[in-house]
Scaffold this active site. Structure first.
Site, short mmCIF file in Angstrom:
data_model
loop_
_atom_site.label_atom_id
_atom_site.label_comp_id
_atom_site.label_asym_id
_atom_site.label_seq_id
_atom_site.Cartn_x
_atom_site.Cartn_y
_atom_site.Cartn_z
N ARG A 1 -6.77 12.66 0.98
CA ARG A 1 -5.65 13.09 1.85
C ARG A 1 -4.31 12.52 1.39
NH1 ARG A 1 -7.24 9.80 7.28
NH2 ARG A 1 -9.21 10.82 6.85
N THR B 1 -8.29 3.24 8.57
CA THR B 1 -9.52 2.44 8.56
C THR B 1 -9.57 1.65 9.86
OG1 THR B 1 -9.22 2.33 6.19
CG2 THR B 1 -10.88 0.89 7.12
N HIS C 1 1.05 6.22 1.75
CA HIS C 1 1.76 7.19 2.59
C HIS C 1 2.95 7.84 1.91
CE1 HIS C 1 -1.15 6.73 5.58
NE2 HIS C 1 -0.93 5.44 5.71
N ASN D 1 0.85 -1.19 0.00
CA ASN D 1 0.00 0.00 0.00
C ASN D 1 0.90 1.25 0.00
OD1 ASN D 1 -1.50 2.21 1.00
ND2 ASN D 1 -3.09 0.81 1.66
N GLU E 1 -10.94 -9.55 3.04
CA GLU E 1 -9.68 -9.21 3.69
C GLU E 1 -9.98 -9.01 5.17
OE1 GLU E 1 -7.03 -6.49 1.74
OE2 GLU E 1 -6.31 -5.69 3.65
N HIS F 1 -3.52 -4.71 7.78
CA HIS F 1 -3.63 -3.56 8.69
C HIS F 1 -2.72 -3.74 9.90
CE1 HIS F 1 -5.12 0.07 10.51
NE2 HIS F 1 -5.69 0.34 9.36
N GLU G 1 -8.54 0.38 -2.91
CA GLU G 1 -9.35 0.39 -1.69
C GLU G 1 -10.31 1.56 -1.80
OE1 GLU G 1 -5.94 -1.43 1.28
OE2 GLU G 1 -6.60 0.65 1.53
N ARG H 1 -9.18 8.03 -0.85
CA ARG H 1 -10.12 8.42 0.20
C ARG H 1 -10.99 9.57 -0.28
NH1 ARG H 1 -8.72 6.20 5.55
NH2 ARG H 1 -10.46 7.44 6.28
N HIS I 1 -5.52 3.52 -1.67
CA HIS I 1 -6.83 3.89 -1.12
C HIS I 1 -7.13 5.32 -1.54
CE1 HIS I 1 -9.47 4.07 2.80
NE2 HIS I 1 -10.15 4.41 1.70
#
Ligand code: PXP
Length: 247
Positions: free
Chosen positions: A53, A105, A14, A11, A155, A198, A74, A49, A47
């Site tokens: 962000r 999440t 970030h 992922n 998941e 996660h 996602e 969002r 993801h």
């Protein structure tokens, strides 16, 4: 059962978080996606969002153009996100619960409570050949809901397990690990491919990776954080090695 090779979806959200902190183009999540491919990652997870962000709309096409790795998008179960998914045709779409004020999440999707809202979304994505995954808690009632929704993938949210280990609650973490293992077996028995993710790190990934039915882990924050110290390629390689050793 004979465990398969466990896939690693990285992922890269970030990387975009850091980019957006200064409003420019650097660091570019596309470059991260290229490194994921070079380091032996099996997929890119991003993801989009509602508040944009980190990953932004324009990133998705650029990521898809830059690597041949499958994209796992996602997304919240909203009309806006369904349309974006249909326009981009990612390999997979993982439906996650999303609240604007949360930092990440924080819990699984209530697939059981939201069946009627989710059913048309799952159908539209599946009709477009997008592999639908539901990000759920490792609970039988959520797996039952995934079966009724005909989701090919679930998941399991591993945040609780990760959190308990961090808090030093070994007994709680063991209980949670068993819940995840039982849920993975139940999903698999019902023809659903179980994934997990996660809060996974070098320190907590092995017991999750050892669950034989789990086919894929999606890992982000730790890998990107660790990349600051050892580089993204090395961070992914180490995670890959730990996952392979667990099998
Ligand atoms: N899987 C899902 C469905 C997620 O929402 C996230 C966080 O965006 C992850 C995996 C990765 O979690 P982490 O960043 O804690 O590794």
């Amino acid at each position: 059962m004979t465990p398969h090779r466990l896939r690693l979806g990285v992922n890269i959200d970030h990387v975009a978080t850091i980019r957006n902190a200064r409003g420019g183009d650097h660091p570019d999540p596309v470059r991260a996606a290229e490194i994921v491919a070079a380091a032996g990652g099996d997929g890119i997870t991003a993801h989009l969002r509602e508040d944009r962000r980190h990953i932004r709309d324009g990133d998705l096409k650029r990521i898809q153009a830059a690597t041949a790795l499958p994209l796992n998008l996602e997304m919240a179960a909203t009309e806006e996100m369904v349309e974006i998914a249909l326009a981009h045709s990612p390999h997979a779409a993982c439906i996650v619960p999303e609240r604007r004020e949360e930092r990440t999440t924080e819990g699984g999707l209530d697939a059981a409570g939201q069946h009627n809202r989710l059913a048309p979304i799952v159908t539209r994505l599946a009709d477009a050949n997008i592999r639908v995954s539901l990000f759920i808690e490792p609970e039988a009632r959520q797996i039952d809901a995934a079966i009724r929704l005909k989701a090919p993938v679930v998941e399991f949210h591993t945040g609780r397990y990760a959190h308990m280990l961090l808090a030093g609650d070994r007994v709680g973490a063991e209980t949670e690990l068993k819940r995840i293992a039982d849920a993975a077996a139940l999903a698999h028995k019902n023809g659903i491919e179980p994934h997990a993710g996660h809060g996974l790190t070098f320190d907590n990934v092995v017991p999750i990776a050892a669950i034989p039915q789990i086919a894929e882990l999606n890992i982000g924050h730790y890998l990107i954080g660790e990349a600051i110290f050892i580089g993204l390629e090395e961070s992914i390689r180490r995670m890959r090695m730990l996952m392979d050793e667990a099998r």
